[in-house]
Enzyme design. Structure first.
Site, PDB file in Angstrom:
ATOM      1  N   ALA A 166       0.831  -1.203   0.000  1.00  0.00           N
ATOM      2  CA  ALA A 166       0.000   0.000   0.000  1.00  0.00           C
ATOM      3  C   ALA A 166       0.867   1.256   0.000  1.00  0.00           C
ATOM      4  O   ALA A 166       1.977   1.271   0.542  1.00  0.00           O
ATOM      5  CB  ALA A 166      -0.914  -0.002   1.213  1.00  0.00           C
ATOM      6  N   GLY A 194       0.676  -5.584   0.619  1.00  0.00           N
ATOM      7  CA  GLY A 194      -0.275  -5.702  -0.474  1.00  0.00           C
ATOM      8  C   GLY A 194       0.341  -6.189  -1.762  1.00  0.00           C
ATOM      9  O   GLY A 194      -0.340  -6.797  -2.600  1.00  0.00           O
ATOM     10  N   GLU A 204       0.289  -9.808  -1.438  1.00  0.00           N
ATOM     11  CA  GLU A 204      -1.104 -10.250  -1.517  1.00  0.00           C
ATOM     12  C   GLU A 204      -1.594 -10.296  -2.957  1.00  0.00           C
ATOM     13  O   GLU A 204      -2.387 -11.180  -3.320  1.00  0.00           O
ATOM     14  CB  GLU A 204      -1.990  -9.343  -0.665  1.00  0.00           C
ATOM     15  CG  GLU A 204      -1.784  -9.579   0.826  1.00  0.00           C
ATOM     16  CD  GLU A 204      -2.532  -8.605   1.693  1.00  0.00           C
ATOM     17  OE1 GLU A 204      -3.312  -9.046   2.553  1.00  0.00           O
ATOM     18  OE2 GLU A 204      -2.339  -7.376   1.526  1.00  0.00           O
ATOM     19  N   GLU A 226       2.361  -6.068   7.811  1.00  0.00           N
ATOM     20  CA  GLU A 226       1.364  -5.062   8.191  1.00  0.00           C
ATOM     21  C   GLU A 226       1.267  -4.803   9.692  1.00  0.00           C
ATOM     22  O   GLU A 226       1.036  -3.665  10.123  1.00  0.00           O
ATOM     23  CB  GLU A 226      -0.020  -5.469   7.652  1.00  0.00           C
ATOM     24  CG  GLU A 226      -0.213  -5.234   6.159  1.00  0.00           C
ATOM     25  CD  GLU A 226       0.255  -6.393   5.292  1.00  0.00           C
ATOM     26  OE1 GLU A 226      -0.070  -6.396   4.091  1.00  0.00           O
ATOM     27  OE2 GLU A 226       0.957  -7.285   5.803  1.00  0.00           O
TER      28      GLU A 226
END
Length: 267
Positions: free
Chosen positions: A73, A118, A121, A141
């Site tokens: 992110a 992310g 992910e 995270e």
């Protein structure tokens, strides 16, 4: 090879006969492909377009950055957010991860350098992860006060088991390529600089097969995850019935018996 851009940060290239292999390239090099709101929206749009294109048989997720797949992110953007901004952005961010996850065709990620948070992910949302020896993956995270929110808490344990996923998520540690392959965090390990080439080559091998069969096989694999064996076999049977009377099945059997390459009707 044809190219179409989705917004500023996502590029889709079509490879091979009929563009059957679609390469979805993350292209925000100045930020090491950090996923901003705009980039997330573009990934979702690209996935929606590819999912609706019946000519696409496989999608390969790549990066244009030399040293990173995706660092996760965009925390610089997030730092400016109010709580209300974060609430509004959440469905946009989710749309990128679910867009990749819900593609109806096989998917492969080509990972080099950093694939963190992310970014990892997005790779986890693919069916197969090809990584080169520079890859560093992880879900850090909790070290910044959140949790993996792009599917990581659900996808990682499905790959490596609950205890291993807990250790990796709770410690927020980064895992280098060799260990990542050993733990099953990535599936194929290749020499430095060859991740994209190898993932596209795998995509070409996949794309040679029946488009009807590929979509049905993916559906059975995904829907059967987490079910008990009896229920999973029912999912498989439903997928089999969807292809057993198809034009692709008839062509595949005929081509096998006639010792020729099949010409898939795709229906």
């Amino acid at each position: 090879m044809s190219e179409v851009r989705f917004g500023e940060f996502v590029l889709v290239r079509r490879h091979g006969d009929g563009g059957r292999v679609a390469e979805l390239a993350l292209d925000r090099p100045k930020a090491m492909n950090a996923v901003s709101t705009e980039m997330a929206r573009s990934v979702a749009r690209a996935c929606a377009a590819l999912g609706e294109d019946r000519d696409v048989r496989v999608v390969v997720l790549t990066s244009t950055h030399e040293r990173a797949f995706c660092v996760g992110a965009d925390l610089k953007e997030r730092n400016s957010f109010s709580d209300a901004d974060l609430v509004r952005q959440r469905p946009v961010a989710r749309g990128a991860y679910t867009g990749v996850l819900e593609l109806p065709v096989p998917t492969a990620a080509a990972v080099h350098g950093f694939a963190l948070g992310g970014g990892f992910e997005l790779a986890l949302a693919c069916d197969v992860i090809v990584a080169d020896r520079t890859a560093v993956v992880g879900l850090p995270e909790v070290s910044v006060g959140v949790i993996p929110g792009g599917g990581g808490t659900q996808l990682l344990p499905r790959r490596v088991g609950a205890a291993r996923a807990a250790e990796l998520i709770f410690t927020a540690r980064r895992v280098e390529a060799a260990e990542a392959r050993e733990l099953g965090l990535v599936d194929v390990l290749v020499d430095e600089g060859r991740d994209r080439e190898e993932a596209l080559a795998m995509g070409a091998r996949i794309a040679a097969n029946s488009p009807v069969g590929l979509r049905a096989a993916k559906r059975a694999l995904r829907l059967g995850q987490g079910l008990d064996l009896r229920a999973g076999l029912e999912v498989e049977d439903a997928a089999w019935r969807s292809v057993a009377f198809s034009g692709d099945r008839a062509e595949g059997v005929a081509a096998f018996n006639e010792k020729r390459r099949p010409e898939w009707p795709g229906e």
